[in-house]
Design an enzyme around this catalytic site. Structure first.
Site, PDB file in Angstrom:
ATOM      1  NE  ARG A  44      -3.894  -1.945   2.368  1.00 35.01           N
ATOM      2  CZ  ARG A  44      -5.187  -1.618   2.317  1.00 35.01           C
ATOM      3  NH1 ARG A  44      -5.564  -0.378   2.400  1.00 35.01           N
ATOM      4  NH2 ARG A  44      -6.097  -2.556   2.217  1.00 35.01           N
ATOM      5  CD  GLU A 183      -1.126   9.824  13.405  1.00 35.35           C
ATOM      6  OE1 GLU A 183      -0.555  10.764  14.007  1.00 35.35           O
ATOM      7  OE2 GLU A 183      -1.757   9.982  12.349  1.00 35.35           O
ATOM      8  CG  ASP A 206      -0.808  23.187  12.583  1.00 32.96           C
ATOM      9  OD1 ASP A 206      -0.159  22.176  12.252  1.00 32.96           O
ATOM     10  OD2 ASP A 206      -1.903  23.126  13.150  1.00 32.96           O
TER      11      ASP A 206
HETATM   12  N1  HPA Z   1      -4.658  18.409  14.167  1.00 38.02           N
HETATM   13  C1  HPA Z   1      -4.344  17.119  14.155  1.00 38.02           C
HETATM   14  N2  HPA Z   1      -3.165  16.681  13.802  1.00 38.02           N
HETATM   15  C2  HPA Z   1      -2.225  17.568  13.458  1.00 38.02           C
HETATM   16  C3  HPA Z   1      -2.493  18.932  13.447  1.00 38.02           C
HETATM   17  C4  HPA Z   1      -3.767  19.357  13.833  1.00 38.02           C
HETATM   18  O1  HPA Z   1      -4.059  20.547  13.839  1.00 38.02           O
HETATM   19  N3  HPA Z   1      -1.352  19.573  13.040  1.00 38.02           N
HETATM   20  C5  HPA Z   1      -0.440  18.606  12.817  1.00 38.02           C
HETATM   21  N4  HPA Z   1      -0.967  17.408  13.063  1.00 38.02           N
END
Ligand code: HPA
Length: 237
Positions: A44, A183, A206
């Protein structure tokens, strides 16, 4: 013996595994950090590479996104391939003001809204935590990275990238939850169930609660390297 999701032969996967979410990232980690990396599975498009890291046998294999995907690969690696330690390396969204884009977050616990860990012990809330030995080794390694901003604390492993409940997020922030990803709780649950070791080391891509600067590719590269170095140090400890 290959499994439904891994085509490697037994013995082709090292006991120590770095596990990014993204298969392309797995290939990049193998290229940047492993010597003599060989492709040993490609079911996969989830490639697994095995080589050596500073002389220590190590594999890199992606988990895909979300707890169900990760839990399939982690279960097969631990139960069929004799893997002893998996360290997830990935990205997260910061929840707390003090956690900034580019920082490293080491997950000392994982909250979740996923049903995957709830199957471990019905009617009980199981504490989802990493191996204390991997955690200690990662914290020690992080301290040696001069100028690196890093945090240790709980993260939230959510089943929702889109459309999460804002009130839930606020309550998790009030509990000191550093960041959200998708995860860590699955990895900690599978490791518990299999009697093996796991840890999650993340970089902040972020910020969910404040304005964050755009990262240059050089800045991204920098924090990616620190995260992988910390994770590999923990694996080898
Ligand atoms: N949410 C979930 N997982 C993530 C995010 C998020 O804002 N940013 C990086 N992984």
């Amino acid at each position: 013996m290959p499994t439904p999701h891994i085509s490697a032969e037994t013995g082709q996967v090292a006991p120590l595994v770095l596990m990014p979410g993204d298969p392309r990232r797995a290939e990049k980690i193998a290229k940047d950090f492993l010597d003599d990396a060989a492709l040993v599975s490609d079911v996969r498009g989830i490639q697994c590479f095995t080589g050596t890291y500073d002389g220590t046998p190590m594999s890199v294999m992606a988990s895909g996104m979300g707890l169900p995907s990760l839990s399939i690969y982690a279960t097969e690696l631990y139960s069929v391939y004799g893997v002893e330690r998996i360290v997830r390396v990935g990205t997260c969204g910061a929840l707390l003001e003090e956690v900034q884009v580019r920082d490293v977050v080491i997950a000392s616990a994982a909250h979740t809204n996923s049903s995957v860990p709830s199957l471990l012990v019905p009617y009980a809330t199981v504490a989802l935590a990493p191996s204390p030995y991997l955690l200690r080794a990662a914290m020690n390694a992080a301290e040696t990275h001069e100028g690196l901003r890093w945090h240790v604390g709980p993260v939230y492993a959510s089943d929702h990238f889109y459309g999460g409940d804002p009130a839930t997020t606020q309550k998790l922030i009030a509990l000191g939850t550093k960041a959200v990803e998708m995860e860590a709780a699955g990895l900690y649950a599978v490791a518990l169930a299999q009697g093996k070791e796991a840890l999650t080391v993340l970089t902040v891509s972020d910020h969910l609660t404040s304005e964050s600067p755009e990262l240059t590719s050089a800045e991204r590269e920098d924090c990616y390297r620190s995260m992988v170095a910390i994770a590999a140090s923990a694996l080898r400890s």
